[in-house]
Design an enzyme around this catalytic site. Structure first.
Site, PDB file in Angstrom:
ATOM      1  CE  LYS A 166      12.729  12.340   5.258  1.00 42.11           C
ATOM      2  NZ  LYS A 166      12.402  12.421   3.825  1.00 42.11           N
ATOM      3  CG  HIS A 194      15.821   2.293   1.896  1.00 39.02           C
ATOM      4  ND1 HIS A 194      16.901   1.453   1.740  1.00 39.02           N
ATOM      5  CD2 HIS A 194      15.053   1.717   2.855  1.00 39.02           C
ATOM      6  CE1 HIS A 194      16.774   0.420   2.552  1.00 39.02           C
ATOM      7  NE2 HIS A 194      15.664   0.550   3.235  1.00 39.02           N
ATOM      8  CB  CYS A 221       8.947   7.643   6.619  1.00 43.91           C
ATOM      9  SG  CYS A 221       7.854   7.530   8.053  1.00 43.91           S
ATOM     10  CB  CYS A 234      16.846  -2.678   4.433  1.00 44.27           C
ATOM     11  SG  CYS A 234      15.057  -2.766   4.567  1.00 44.27           S
TER      12      CYS A 234
END
Lengths: 171, 392
Positions: free
Chosen positions: B331, B335, B209, B86
């Site tokens: 969020k 992502h 998440c 990430c």
């Protein structure tokens, strides 16, 4: 340009080509490792586990205990390692109950289940906690080793470690 | 070493786009980045490129870097793919800064992309899982959310951090994301919504998440020798820091912090000669709500254990003393793994250029970006600073 044989002519019979109806998944997607000597250099870990002992490597040069088992010591780079027994009981160091967000290799019928980091003293390790629910657990709770046998997808007999709450009755 | 400057940055929308490919998304981001350069830039002026990408869905293409740079007309320009889960494109930007500072290049493109919506949900999560400790963490049934959930369990136990405080991270970031036209989940959510969502991995629920996303982002980094050609309002990359750690959580000494983030932050502050108090805004890696709280502590926005109080105080909301994740964060904005780090820098660029629209921080001069790989196996921090005159 003009041409007498137009490849886009709708009247012509097109050749059909095919692709495999099933694609075999790579070994990488098998949830567990193959555990025999010809497949892994840490086969002794699995041999011991099959015999009921949770073990890991300790460096004979610098005494560092590792988890997971190693073939080279990450502390001193020595490769003279021996397998030593780990305690059968430990404490919950961190935990969660998995309800969703499952990757390939796990299926819906497995959830919910508890995962934790278990502190065994010499090392900490990730572990599946059977017979437990998030709301019943606290950090520091005692858990004891449990060894499970794995069905499929290979014919090989495989084992893995899990834990369960020690409570009073596990002793 | 000479200074590096951020002269342009842009992104695609984040979301699920079946009609787009990784190349078309990258092109959108590249064009947005070049168009954002105040005095304009020509692709031919770019000396080198670094592109972040994980390869979700089995898209483990060799040469995926050159595949996207060729698509935007940079065929022939040296291009390197950077993979750090990430944190891939945060590290791509760091590589660009190094190339500029070393004197190897004057104009460098740093970007990233990911396509995550074209494979099944469990397959996507498999590819997220490969950013964790694939062997021993996954063998125990630990999911990616499960790793962060375990960190949350320890933080809650030790410092009394609450689920409500975790939910407040979601409420804040959605409020910001609702003001960002590129956001994937660009809607507001109430505290009640964020508290009553289904549990994914206790104590984390769905609103704790981030989503999985398609998207791309690009930044343009130039040397002090050429910066005046591109802008009269230069943004200096004042500080860069990075760190790595054991990939598996169980192998780390602490669960109430991310040591790689702490190291990266300390390095970046030292290089920039600033302290957390000097920041006007920050974009931090909030893949899970607990990750944003850990970042507050790792980056020195508050003392260890006090992140719950900090989110509750409103200090990190727009209008607070240190707004965090004005873009909506991972969020709400989304992502797309390989694009995320460069995407944070897009927000820093917009804020420092005064082009952040309804979510503009009032007259900022300094901002920070913080990008984490996996559960903390790698982390990179940048400090950006608006300067009046270039010190050439």
């Amino acid at each position: 340009m003009t041409d007498t044989t137009d490849p886009t002519d709708g009247d012509a019979e097109r050749e059909r080509v095919s692709v495999p109806s099933k694609v075999e998944l790579p070994r990488l997607l098998d949830f567990y490792e193959l555990q025999t000597e010809d497949q892994t250099q840490i086969h002794e870990f699995y041999d011991n586990l099959r015999d009921g002992r949770l073990t890991t490597t300790q460096c004979c040069d610098c005494d560092e205990i590792h988890f997971p088992p190693r073939i080279v010591c990450p502390e001193c780079t020595g490769d003279d390692l021996e397998y030593v027994d780990l305690p059968d009981e430990g404490e919950l160091f961190a935990f969660s109950e998995v309800r969703d967000g499952l990757p390939l290799g796990l299926s819906e019928h497995d959830v919910p289940y508890v995962v934790a980091v278990v502190d065994l003293g010499p090392v900490r390790l990730s572990g599946w906690i059977d017979n437990a629910a998030y709301s019943d657990l606290e950090i520091g709770d005692a858990v004891s080793l449990k060894i499970v046998e794995i069905d499929g997808p290979t014919d090989e007999e495989r084992v893995f470690y899990r834990f369960e709450p020690a409570d009073g009755d596990a002793k | 070493m000479r200074d590096a400057y951020l002269v342009g940055a842009g992104q695609s929308d984040y979301g699920a786009f079946p009609e787009e490919s990784y190349r078309s998304l990258f092109r959108t981001a590249f064009e947005a980045a070049t168009e954002s350069v105040p005095n304009g830039i020509d692709g031919e002026e770019i000396d080198e490129a670094f592109v972040g990408h994980l390869g979700v869905g089995g898209r483990q293409l060799g040469l995926s870097g050159p595949a996207v740079t060729e698509h935007v007309g940079l065929g022939g320009v040296p291009c390197t793919r950077v993979e750090n889960a990430c944190a891939a494109s945060g590290f791509a930007v760091r590589q660009a800064v190094q190339a500029v500072k070393s004197g190897m290049a004057d104009v460098v493109l740093a970007g990233g992309f990911e396509v995550m919506s074209d494979t099944s949900s469990d397959a996507t999560k498999y590819w997220l899982g490969v950013s964790g400790e694939t062997e021993w963490e996954r063998l125990s049934g630990t999911t990616f959310s499960g790793v962060y959930a375990q960190m949350a369990s320890v933080h809650m136990e030790r410092y009394g951090t609450t689920r409500e405080q975790l939910s407040r991270v979601a409420v804040k970031n959605h409020a910001n994301g609702a003001k960002n036209p590129h956001a994937q989940l660009g809607f507001e959510c109430s505290l009640e919504d964020a508290e009553s969502a289904p549990v994914v991995a206790d104590p984390l629920n769905l609103y704790h998440c981030c989503p999985t996303s398609d998207g791309a982002a690009c930044a343009l980094i130039v040397s002090e020798d050429v910066v005046e050609k591109y802008t009269s309002d230069p943004i200096r990359i004042a500080g860069v820091g990075a760190g790595s750690d054991n990939v598996g959580l169980f192998q780390r000494d602490t669960y109430t912090g991310v040591p790689a983030s702490q190291r990266a932050g300390e390095q970046a502050y030292e290089m920039a000669g600033v302290e957390p108090d000097d920041l006007d805004f920050a974009e931090v890696h909030d893949c899970f709500a607990i990750a944003e709280l850990l970042a507050y502590e790792d980056l020195g926005f508050c003392e260890r254990g006090e992140a719950g109080d900090l989110i509750e105080s409103g200090e990190t909301e727009l209008g607070g003393g240190l707004p965090v994740n004005t873009s909506g964060g991972l969020k709400s904005k989304g992502h797309p793994i390989g694009a995320t780090g460069a995407g944070q820098i897009v927000e820093a660029f917009k804020q420092l250029s005064g082009k952040a629209g309804d979510r503009q921080v009032e007259n900022p001069t300094r901002g920070l970006t913080h990008n984490v790989g996996g559960s903390g196996g790698a982390a990179v921090v940048h400090v950006f600073e608006k300067v009046q005159e270039v010190s050439a």
